[in-house]
Design a protein around this motif. Structure first.
Motif, PDB file in Angstrom:
ATOM      1  N   LYS A 206       0.835  -1.203   0.000  1.00 19.92           N
ATOM      2  CA  LYS A 206       0.000   0.000   0.000  1.00 19.92           C
ATOM      3  C   LYS A 206       0.870   1.253   0.000  1.00 19.92           C
ATOM      4  CE  LYS A 206      -3.937  -2.277   0.337  1.00 19.92           C
ATOM      5  NZ  LYS A 206      -3.406  -3.653   0.329  1.00 19.92           N
ATOM      6  N   THR A 208       0.972   5.620   0.427  1.00 18.36           N
ATOM      7  CA  THR A 208       0.281   6.703   1.117  1.00 18.36           C
ATOM      8  C   THR A 208       0.853   8.054   0.696  1.00 18.36           C
ATOM      9  OG1 THR A 208       1.790   6.563   3.010  1.00 18.36           O
ATOM     10  CG2 THR A 208      -0.258   5.286   3.138  1.00 18.36           C
ATOM     11  N   GLY A 211       0.057  10.452   4.942  1.00 17.84           N
ATOM     12  CA  GLY A 211      -0.659   9.570   5.848  1.00 17.84           C
ATOM     13  C   GLY A 211      -1.974   9.044   5.334  1.00 17.84           C
ATOM     14  N   GLU A 212      -2.393   9.483   4.155  1.00 15.16           N
ATOM     15  CA  GLU A 212      -3.665   9.039   3.585  1.00 15.16           C
ATOM     16  C   GLU A 212      -3.436   8.023   2.469  1.00 15.16           C
ATOM     17  OE1 GLU A 212      -6.630   9.908   4.746  1.00 15.16           O
ATOM     18  OE2 GLU A 212      -5.736  11.248   6.251  1.00 15.16           O
ATOM     19  N   ARG A 213      -4.387   7.127   2.278  1.00 19.51           N
ATOM     20  CA  ARG A 213      -4.277   6.098   1.264  1.00 19.51           C
ATOM     21  C   ARG A 213      -4.113   6.716  -0.125  1.00 19.51           C
ATOM     22  NH1 ARG A 213      -8.396   3.153  -1.564  1.00 19.51           N
ATOM     23  NH2 ARG A 213      -9.960   4.321  -0.394  1.00 19.51           N
ATOM     24  N   ALA A 214      -3.093   6.252  -0.864  1.00 21.43           N
ATOM     25  CA  ALA A 214      -2.785   6.846  -2.169  1.00 21.43           C
ATOM     26  C   ALA A 214      -2.789   5.845  -3.306  1.00 21.43           C
ATOM     27  CB  ALA A 214      -1.421   7.537  -2.112  1.00 21.43           C
ATOM     28  N   CYS A 237      -4.203  11.875  -5.900  1.00 24.25           N
ATOM     29  CA  CYS A 237      -2.773  11.855  -5.567  1.00 24.25           C
ATOM     30  C   CYS A 237      -1.889  11.908  -6.811  1.00 24.25           C
ATOM     31  CB  CYS A 237      -2.430  10.602  -4.759  1.00 24.25           C
ATOM     32  SG  CYS A 237      -3.364  10.424  -3.229  1.00 24.25           S
TER      33      CYS A 237
END
Length: 264
Positions: A206, A208, A211-214, A237
């Protein structure tokens, strides 16, 4: 150093009959109406909801059509076609047969089909077939053809940059409604991108951003001590040139050489 080319042994699916063009027109995503006999055309085979099942290359002639699979399973394509052929289609499927396909390692380079046992014509005879490692490096930089991580049953062709293989103007075909929505107001939720990193990373890792899902890695290769590959990156992103891996690894993000946006 000799110029490298992609040398692939593929399975050819033969469709005999006067209805071959019309049958493929309704089953695949490109517009075949203006395709001249003998020319090669790439197209996609989709699910009814627009998921990518295979990337095809085909050639029409006076007696029917030949189809090869650039990404996906040839046996699955043949079985899928066989399930939807009716007598009114005027098409007969033949057994899969071997074919040799050549292409220089350049985005959108023209391809040559030839008999598997035939001698290579010029200029191919003066070139050099790419090794598996060299081909994979080129594939990851180009973004084409999709590998198993990109053609995973969930992606659609616009996410993978396969705009040239999609018609927005021809009539109904399998998956057409979804393609029309995605090329219109909806847009895609993610796009394919190249990545590189000094640290090893594996498919399914995964990514990011702040700190956020990318996104998620789909392919990875160790090339001379640097890791590189492909990833599906979320739309919000895409403007970022760097993303982070699951343990804080810093990844450089770039656009694949062969990728095309719907706006193109």
């Amino acid at each position: 150093m000799s110029k490298l080319f992609w040398d692939a042994q593929v399975a050819r699916l033969r469709l005999n009959g006067s209805g071959a063009r019309q049958f493929l027109q309704g089953q695949t995503s490109a517009d075949l109406n203006a395709l001249a006999s003998g020319d090669l055309l790439q197209t996609c085979w989709l699910t009814a909801t627009g998921r990518l099942r295979a990337v095809l290359e085909l050639r029409l002639d006076a007696e029917g059509a030949d189809v090869i699979v650039l990404a996906g399973e040839a046996s699955a394509v043949r079985a899928g076609f066989d399930q939807v052929i009716f007598p009114a289609d005027r098409v007969r499927l033949q057994p899969l047969a071997p074919l040799r396909r050549l292409q220089w390692l350049e985005p959108h380079a023209a391809a040559l089909w030839c008999d598997p046992d035939a001698a290579l014509p010029e200029p191919w005879a003066s070139g050099q077939p790419a090794s598996a490692a060299a081909f994979e490096q080129w594939r990851l930089q180009s973004g084409f053809p999709p590998g198993p991580g990109e053609l995973n049953g969930e992606t659609n062709p616009l996410e993978l940059g396969l705009v040239a293989q999609i018609s927005t103007e021809k009539g109904c075909y399998l998956g057409q409604e979804t393609m029309a929505k995605l090329t219109g107001q909806a847009g895609v939720k993610q796009q394919l991108r190249c990545w590189s990193c000094p640290n090893p990373l594996a498919p399914a890792a995964k990514l990011t951003l702040n700190g956020e899902r990318a996104g998620v890695i789909t392919s990875a290769l160790d090339h001379d001590g640097t890791w590189m590959g492909l990833a599906l990156v979320r739309r919000q992103c895409l403007a970022s040139s760097t993303l982070e891996g699951p343990n804080g690894e810093q990844l450089r993000i770039s656009r694949p050489e062969a990728f095309q946006d719907p706006e193109a």
